[in-house]
Enzyme design. Structure first.
Site, PDB file in Angstrom:
ATOM      1  N   TRP A  73       0.846  -2.026  18.623  1.00  0.00           N
ATOM      2  CA  TRP A  73       1.178  -3.229  17.856  1.00  0.00           C
ATOM      3  C   TRP A  73       1.928  -4.174  18.791  1.00  0.00           C
ATOM      4  CZ3 TRP A  73       6.149  -4.020  14.824  1.00  0.00           C
ATOM      5  CH2 TRP A  73       6.067  -5.151  14.011  1.00  0.00           C
TER       6      TRP A  73
ATOM      7  N   ASP B 162       7.165   5.377  14.429  1.00  0.00           N
ATOM      8  CA  ASP B 162       6.961   4.183  13.620  1.00  0.00           C
ATOM      9  C   ASP B 162       5.996   4.585  12.505  1.00  0.00           C
ATOM     10  OD1 ASP B 162       6.501   1.716  12.517  1.00  0.00           O
ATOM     11  OD2 ASP B 162       5.864   0.730  14.365  1.00  0.00           O
TER      12      ASP B 162
ATOM     13  N   LYS C 191       2.952  -1.936   3.441  1.00  0.00           N
ATOM     14  CA  LYS C 191       1.564  -1.581   3.142  1.00  0.00           C
ATOM     15  C   LYS C 191       1.451  -0.661   1.924  1.00  0.00           C
ATOM     16  CE  LYS C 191       0.296  -3.509   7.132  1.00  0.00           C
ATOM     17  NZ  LYS C 191       1.560  -3.849   7.757  1.00  0.00           N
TER      18      LYS C 191
END
Length: 415
Positions: free
Chosen positions: A134, A216, A252
């Site tokens: 990311w 993460d 999410k």
């Protein structure tokens, strides 16, 4: 009169947000947005989870709820529920009082607070992130005081899979006390995760080299539809005796993108160390944003602590993950039907929101310009941007781009 701000240079645009603006401004009726990292339903619309709507209505009707400041480290009920969801209710680390959490500003805030704490108090300066990862990982850690950014190999262009030998070799060469950034599940952007056997080997090397794991976790439950399966890697490292931190996001899996709801989970070897750690984390947060917002954390805390609501939420994440899997199958089937050059099995082997398609930047540019299909130049697409009414159009456009601009022979084939 000249301004003192005249020295400020124009910064580069953030690709994903620029793409979103271009998509919004595009008037073509066939346009498709495969860039933005958010869930869309089968009609291409954002979906507010019914359990979230229900909880927000309850909260709006609750006259006892106030807008007072939360503590600096946030809502304790929220953090306790988050740690429990990550490590499992039966986790020995929780039972022994060796795990705690603090509320942060979504996953990004968790990364930022965790990184600054490690840099300031443990004096760690080297961090490793996957190639690719990311795009914000590098910026967040460098801004937190880390001065030595390094990458470990991850994606193999030729096989559209993990370059596991390369990853292991890079970890073996990492200096002691390097912080290793690991995606807990649904690797962004590739969608390819290590197998459980590979995670065991990664843990072996990290233990041997005395490396520090920083997970993460942005997609727990969303990736496979199974909260426990998506937390397997983190739980395995805890079981192995690692001390670690993990940034958790509810953007999410709860669809709470703009509420910035996150938790930083920390596991240590001795519970007696926690008061001092919390006291210093308090000062990190105090100097950054003082304290976190309440609304989203209350929604999550109330859902996670109520069996009926929790089960309802679990059904929602199964719906979302199942739709993603169906669209992966549909895109692959269309490409195969068209006889599109290359092997497209990697699309269905990947997991989570994103697929690393293997498209070249020239092919991506062509898709944007000619077909009004918006995607990152890396070839990463958000599978949720696909739905039954546009998947055929997208597959035909991809076929067109690939046949017009085949991958160069002198470059490693991405197809």
């Amino acid at each position: 009169m000249s301004s003192r701000f005249a020295v400020v240079e124009q910064g580069p645009p953030i690709e994903v947000f620029l793409l979103n603006k271009l998509f919004t401004d595009d008037t073509n009726k066939n346009k498709v947005n495969l860039g933005v990292g958010a869930y869309r339903d089968e009609n291409g619309k954002p979906w507010v989870l019914p359990v979230v709507r229900k909880m927000e209505k309850q909260m709006a009707a609750d006259e006892t709820l106030l807008h007072e400041y939360l503590p600096v480290l946030g809502l304790e009920q929220f953090s306790n529920s988050s740690v429990s969801m990550l490590l499992g209710e039966d986790s020995p680390a929780i039972a022994e009082g060796r795990a705690f959490g603090i509320q942060v500003l979504s996953g990004t805030g968790g990364l930022r607070v965790g990184a600054e704490f490690l840099n300031k108090h443990l004096k760690y300066t080297t961090f490793y992130y996957s190639n690719p990862t990311w795009e914000n990982h590098h910026l967040v850690f460098v801004n937190s005081g880390f001065t030595n950014p390094r990458v470990y190999r991850y994606w193999d262009d030729k096989t559209c899979a993990i370059n596991f030998d390369g990853m292991i070799e890079d970890l073996k060469n990492a200096p002691e006390n390097s912080v290793i950034l690991l995606h807990a599940c649904a690797h962004n952007p590739t969608g390819i995760d290590p197998t459980q056997e590979q995670w065991i080997k990664i843990a072996d090397v990290m233990e041997e080299r005395k490396l520090f794991p920083f997970f993460d976790s942005a997609y727990q439950g969303f990736a496979s539809g199974d909260l426990d399966r998506d937390a397997w890697a983190v739980r395995y490292f805890v079981k192995r005796g690692f001390e670690l931190v993990c940034a958790q996001s509810y953007a999410k899996n709860f669809g709470l993108y703009n509420e910035r709801v996150g938790n930083l989970s920390v596991v240590v070897s001795d519970s007696k160390l926690i008061p001092a750690m919390k006291s210093q984390l308090t000062w990190v947060v105090r100097g950054m944003y003082s304290n976190p917002p309440a609304h989203g954390a209350r929604v999550v805390a109330n859902v996670l602590s109520d069996k009926k609501l929790f089960d309802e939420w679990r059904d929602h994440i199964k719906v979302m993950s199942a739709r993603v899997m169906q669209m992966r199958e549909a895109l692959r089937a269309e490409l195969v039907k068209l006889g599109t050059p290359g092997n497209w099995d990697h699309i269905v082997k990947q997991i989570g929101l994103f697929s690393y398609t293997g498209l070249t930047s020239k092919q991506c540019e062509y898709l944007i310009q000619e077909h009004h299909i918006y995607l990152l130049k890396s070839g990463r697409i958000n599978i949720c941007g696909l739905n039954p009414s546009n998947v055929q159009y997208v597959a035909r456009a991809m076929h067109d781009a690939i046949t017009k601009f085949p991958a160069q022979e002198d470059q490693p084939s991405k197809l």
